[in-house]
Design a protein around this motif. Sequence first.
Motif, PDB file in Angstrom:
ATOM      1  N   PRO A   1       8.379  45.531  81.104  1.00 51.01           N
ATOM      2  CA  PRO A   1       6.932  45.670  80.834  1.00 51.01           C
ATOM      3  C   PRO A   1       6.622  46.781  79.838  1.00 51.01           C
ATOM      4  O   PRO A   1       5.772  46.620  78.962  1.00 51.01           O
ATOM      5  N   MET A   2       7.317  47.900  79.948  1.00 52.95           N
ATOM      6  CA  MET A   2       7.100  48.998  79.008  1.00 52.95           C
ATOM      7  C   MET A   2       7.586  48.620  77.613  1.00 52.95           C
ATOM      8  O   MET A   2       6.943  48.956  76.602  1.00 52.95           O
ATOM      9  N   LEU A   3       8.701  47.921  77.544  1.00 55.80           N
ATOM     10  CA  LEU A   3       9.230  47.501  76.251  1.00 55.80           C
ATOM     11  C   LEU A   3       8.283  46.523  75.573  1.00 55.80           C
ATOM     12  O   LEU A   3       8.030  46.612  74.371  1.00 55.80           O
TER      13      LEU A   3
ATOM     14  N   THR B   1       0.610  55.020  80.615  1.00 55.04           N
ATOM     15  CA  THR B   1       1.739  55.726  79.994  1.00 55.04           C
ATOM     16  C   THR B   1       1.647  55.669  78.478  1.00 55.04           C
ATOM     17  O   THR B   1       1.924  56.660  77.787  1.00 55.04           O
ATOM     18  N   ILE B   2       1.257  54.515  77.949  1.00 56.50           N
ATOM     19  CA  ILE B   2       1.089  54.383  76.495  1.00 56.50           C
ATOM     20  C   ILE B   2       0.024  55.357  75.998  1.00 56.50           C
ATOM     21  O   ILE B   2       0.212  56.050  74.982  1.00 56.50           O
TER      22      ILE B   2
ATOM     23  N   LEU C   1       9.634  56.731  74.217  1.00 59.40           N
ATOM     24  CA  LEU C   1       9.274  55.831  75.318  1.00 59.40           C
ATOM     25  C   LEU C   1       9.954  54.476  75.152  1.00 59.40           C
ATOM     26  O   LEU C   1      10.453  53.902  76.130  1.00 59.40           O
ATOM     27  N   SER C   2      10.000  53.972  73.933  1.00 59.82           N
ATOM     28  CA  SER C   2      10.647  52.673  73.694  1.00 59.82           C
ATOM     29  C   SER C   2      12.158  52.751  73.924  1.00 59.82           C
ATOM     30  O   SER C   2      12.758  51.810  74.458  1.00 59.82           O
TER      31      SER C   2
ATOM     32  N   LEU D   1      -1.318  45.930  81.099  1.00 58.57           N
ATOM     33  CA  LEU D   1      -0.063  45.466  80.499  1.00 58.57           C
ATOM     34  C   LEU D   1       1.063  45.455  81.518  1.00 58.57           C
ATOM     35  O   LEU D   1       2.233  45.423  81.163  1.00 58.57           O
ATOM     36  N   GLY D   2       0.688  45.509  82.799  1.00 60.61           N
ATOM     37  CA  GLY D   2       1.674  45.479  83.858  1.00 60.61           C
ATOM     38  C   GLY D   2       2.035  46.855  84.367  1.00 60.61           C
ATOM     39  O   GLY D   2       1.489  47.870  83.936  1.00 60.61           O
ATOM     40  N   TYR D   3       2.972  46.875  85.321  1.00 57.58           N
ATOM     41  CA  TYR D   3       3.475  48.115  85.898  1.00 57.58           C
ATOM     42  C   TYR D   3       4.905  48.353  85.437  1.00 57.58           C
ATOM     43  O   TYR D   3       5.700  47.421  85.326  1.00 57.58           O
ATOM     44  N   SER D   4       5.218  49.614  85.195  1.00 60.68           N
ATOM     45  CA  SER D   4       6.566  49.975  84.777  1.00 60.68           C
ATOM     46  C   SER D   4       7.559  49.718  85.904  1.00 60.68           C
ATOM     47  O   SER D   4       7.265  49.981  87.072  1.00 60.68           O
ATOM     48  N   PHE D   5       8.734  49.192  85.563  1.00 60.80           N
ATOM     49  CA  PHE D   5       9.788  49.004  86.551  1.00 60.80           C
ATOM     50  C   PHE D   5      10.360  50.333  87.026  1.00 60.80           C
ATOM     51  O   PHE D   5      10.939  50.418  88.111  1.00 60.80           O
TER      52      PHE D   5
END
Length: 326
Positions: free
Chosen positions: A292-294, A102-103, A281-282, A89-93
């Motif tokens: 990406p995390m959002l 992380t999820i 986290l959100s 799901l990508g990398y966190s900024f």
Amino acid sequence: MLPFIIRRLLGAAVTLLIIAAVTFFLFFMVPGDVARLSCGKVCPPELLEQARHNLGLDKPVVVQFVTWLAGIFVGRDYEGLGHCPAPCLGYSFVNRAPVFETILDRLPLTVSLTIGAAVIFFTFGVATGIIAALRQGKPLDKIASVSSLIGASVQIYFIGTLALYFLVYQNQIFARPKYVPLTEDPIAWMTGLLLPWLVLSIIFTANYTRMTRSTMVEQLGEDYVRTARAKGMSGRSVVLRFAMRGTLTPIITILGVDLGTLIGGAIITETTFGLQGLGQLSIRAVTNSDLPMLMATVLVAAGAIVIFNIIVDILYAVIDPRVRLG
């Protein structure tokens, strides 16, 4: 039953694909430069272009979506960050870590909080609602109605703060809320989440009590229930075999939505008790512009709602055969 389930699964897959597409394209409607969010506030032009290239932002939007969607199933390589294994799901900024890892780290806490609270509010809410319906107009019914009204009116951050002060810090009746994995210490897992479970259950118990009572009263007035009573069936048999089926149908619908929503993050409860779940986290993803995390938290929440709705559909088919035959 199997064709019914297959149809629901196919419909869920299409729904999730649409949600993923909408979420991804909203990613590009965020004000500002996505590459600059990844690179940081102080970012030289050459590094900004490199960040844009590493994220694939120099390609058409449709190509980026297909690449991102494929990465969920087969993984993806990011220049400068390495390989992101599937489901990617990508990398966190913020921390440059894979978002999915992380999820997974935060998900067990949120699932524990949701399932524990759901057991409490569903059991007590439905039981209290049934008792109130069977004692309609009597003191017990009035007490249940007033209590549910009060419970639905309070806010979690208010009652949670009071519970922490009086039940934890002042009198040490409950352990300080914290999360311990169930596999490590089941007793510590339960005691650490017991107070958040109870506080989170207050509002939901009130809602389920009112809904169960009103639905049960309606079911008890149906012709088939009166016919069963006229044939001499006992009150318990009438309630369990006939009235309960009609009562549970709307209750299960709401339960599926509530479980999916809570899995997506019980934001207020987690914030009140300092629990680091998907809700927290959100919030951090929003405040840090960690897109990406959002996006990942939105997809998890949507996926949870879709999954629980499939479960609700299957339970419908079990309770009422007309659903699967239709």
